[in-house]
Scaffold this active site. Structure first.
Site, PDB file in Angstrom:
ATOM      1  CE  LYS A 136      -4.459  -1.618   0.953  1.00 40.08           C
ATOM      2  NZ  LYS A 136      -5.574  -1.584   1.236  1.00 40.08           N
ATOM      3  CE  LYS A 218      -9.649 -12.522  -3.703  1.00 42.42           C
ATOM      4  NZ  LYS A 218      -9.367 -12.618  -2.396  1.00 42.42           N
ATOM      5  CE  LYS A 221     -13.947  -5.689   0.198  1.00 36.57           C
ATOM      6  NZ  LYS A 221     -12.892  -5.049   0.713  1.00 36.57           N
TER       7      LYS A 221
HETATM    8  N1  TRP Z   1      -8.046  -6.033   6.828  1.00 30.63           N
HETATM    9  C1  TRP Z   1      -9.002  -6.525   6.486  1.00 30.63           C
HETATM   10  C2  TRP Z   1      -9.284  -6.506   4.870  1.00 30.63           C
HETATM   11  O1  TRP Z   1      -8.656  -5.383   4.349  1.00 30.63           O
HETATM   12  C3  TRP Z   1     -10.530  -6.213   7.163  1.00 30.63           C
HETATM   13  C4  TRP Z   1     -10.473  -6.510   8.653  1.00 30.63           C
HETATM   14  C5  TRP Z   1     -10.218  -5.074   9.647  1.00 30.63           C
HETATM   15  C6  TRP Z   1     -10.405  -7.634   9.299  1.00 30.63           C
HETATM   16  N2  TRP Z   1     -10.395  -6.071  10.696  1.00 30.63           N
HETATM   17  C7  TRP Z   1     -10.651  -7.148  10.347  1.00 30.63           C
HETATM   18  C8  TRP Z   1     -10.626  -8.945   8.897  1.00 30.63           C
HETATM   19  C9  TRP Z   1     -10.642  -8.227  11.770  1.00 30.63           C
HETATM   20  C10 TRP Z   1     -10.692  -9.695   9.806  1.00 30.63           C
HETATM   21  C11 TRP Z   1     -10.898  -9.522  11.393  1.00 30.63           C
HETATM   22  O2  TRP Z   1     -10.196  -6.839   4.346  1.00 30.63           O
END
Ligand code: TRP
Length: 358
Positions: A136, A218, A221
């Site tokens: 990122k 993939k 989104k």
């Molecule tokens: N980081 C995940 C994503 O980018 C989203 C996410 C935030 C998450 N907190 C979480 C996933 C806790 C599982 C558990 O899609």
């Protein structure tokens, strides 16, 4: 003699009771989804479709990770719409809000609060090694902010607040769950058993749907209007148009529709989509399209997708108009979540030495 038998009966009854309790206590599962892009056909066929029945086996928490979305610049109105739309789509996809705890992350302030504490138990080196941070920062070179860096500590807080047994995540998030475990171990090592150590959960079912124009990656989104991506709210004519343009190959024979991931990735992806939407096997699909070219095949896949998504789109659109229902849903979800989250946060605050509020 009589007394002995009675005692035995009591012991047996107690054992039965505790077995019953164990049966009733479902394992806890939690997952968050960042509302930084619209949900796609890939999100649905790959994951959400299988969530509804999970509620029977697990105590499930799903939240919209809106705080996480702030790590990259968002248009405020879009973020608001997407967050609510995602919630409406979950319900439209069959997630029962009575059986699952659905909520918006920012409605449960304990996430941000525990997130701060856990940042103080996450090492600079650990955060620097996260592949998502590296990716990122390369993509958003003009906005490498503190939140992007500390993201995994907030994610650890999201998870550990609810003491879950399992965290269902895709491959790209596994490293974050590993770090969450390390943070929990570190914290427990100092303060005793505060956090349950969660396991990443890789679901057995769920198709991996690829981009229609680039079947090597993939279907993701993301913000841009991709022609290789079908969104849950796409209109039928847009879905048909995108399938018409989907990449196949230059095969022309009677058997050009056949499953070969290696050599015919575009066709294999379309077959996977068709199979997931219709329940047909690859063999049946091959037989159905023997003697047909890609034009017919792509139109059939497009129609199957239109019919699969139609009820979801219509129901989500209906829910989006029902502000009262959505607000109520958000409120009850956040209340249920807060109840658990507060308990964990209180314990953490106490353990690290913060003065309890009178
Ligand atoms: N980081 C995940 C994503 O980018 C989203 C996410 C935030 C998450 N907190 C979480 C996933 C806790 C599982 C558990 O899609």
């Amino acid at each position: 003699m009589l007394l002995y038998q009675l005692e035995k009966r009591i012991v047996a009854a107690k054992a039965a009771e505790s077995v019953n309790e164990m049966d009733e206590k479902k394992k806890v599962m939690l997952s968050g989804i960042k509302p930084s892009g619209d949900l796609t056909l890939g999100s649905y066929l790959g994951a959400i479709k299988n969530w509804a029945e999970r509620a029977e086996t697990f105590d499930c928490y799903y939240f919209m990770a809106d705080l996480h979305a702030l790590t990259t610049r968002q248009n405020p109105a879009d973020l608001r719409r997407r967050t609510l739309e995602q919630l409406a789509q979950y319900v439209a996809c069959g997630l029962d809000p009575e059986k699952n705890t659905l909520f918006i992350q920012s409605h449960v302030p304990e996430h941000a609060q525990l997130g701060w504490v856990l940042q103080c138990y996450t090492m600079f080196g650990e955060l620097s090694r996260m592949t998502q941070f590296k990716d990122k920062s390369a993509k958003n070179a003009d906005n490498i902010n503190g939140g992007l860096f500390a993201y995994p500590s907030l994610m650890a807080a999201d998870i550990l607040l609810y003491q879950p047994d399992y965290v269902p995540v895709g491959d790209d998030q596994k490293q974050h769950v590993e770090l969450t475990r390390d943070i929990a171990h570190r914290f427990n090592g100092v303060y005793g058993d505060v956090f349950k150590i969660p396991e990443p959960y890789i679901p057995k079912v769920g198709a991996r749907i690829m981009d229609l124009l680039d079947p090597a990656s993939k279907m993701s989104k993301s913000d841009d209007i991709g022609n290789g991506r079908i969104c849950l709210m796409d209109q039928p004519q847009d879905i048909m148009r995108k399938f018409k343009r989907a990449v196949t190959d230059s095969d022309t024979g009677d058997h050009c529709v056949r499953y070969d991931r290696e050599n015919k990735p575009g066709v294999a992806n379309l077959m996977q989509i068709y199979a997931s939407c219709t329940g047909r096997s690859f063999d049946a699909i091959e037989a159905e399209f023997t003697g047909h070219g890609y034009g017919d095949f792509k139109a059939a896949v497009g129609e199957a997708v239109v019919e699969t998504l139609r009820p979801i789109r219509e129901e989500a659109a209906r829910l989006m108009k029902d502000k009262g229902y959505l607000e109520n849903l958000c409120r009850t979800g956040a209340e249920k979540a807060s109840y658990i989250a507060m308990k964990t946060l209180r314990k953490v605050y106490k353990k690290v030495g913060l003065v309890p509020k009178a």
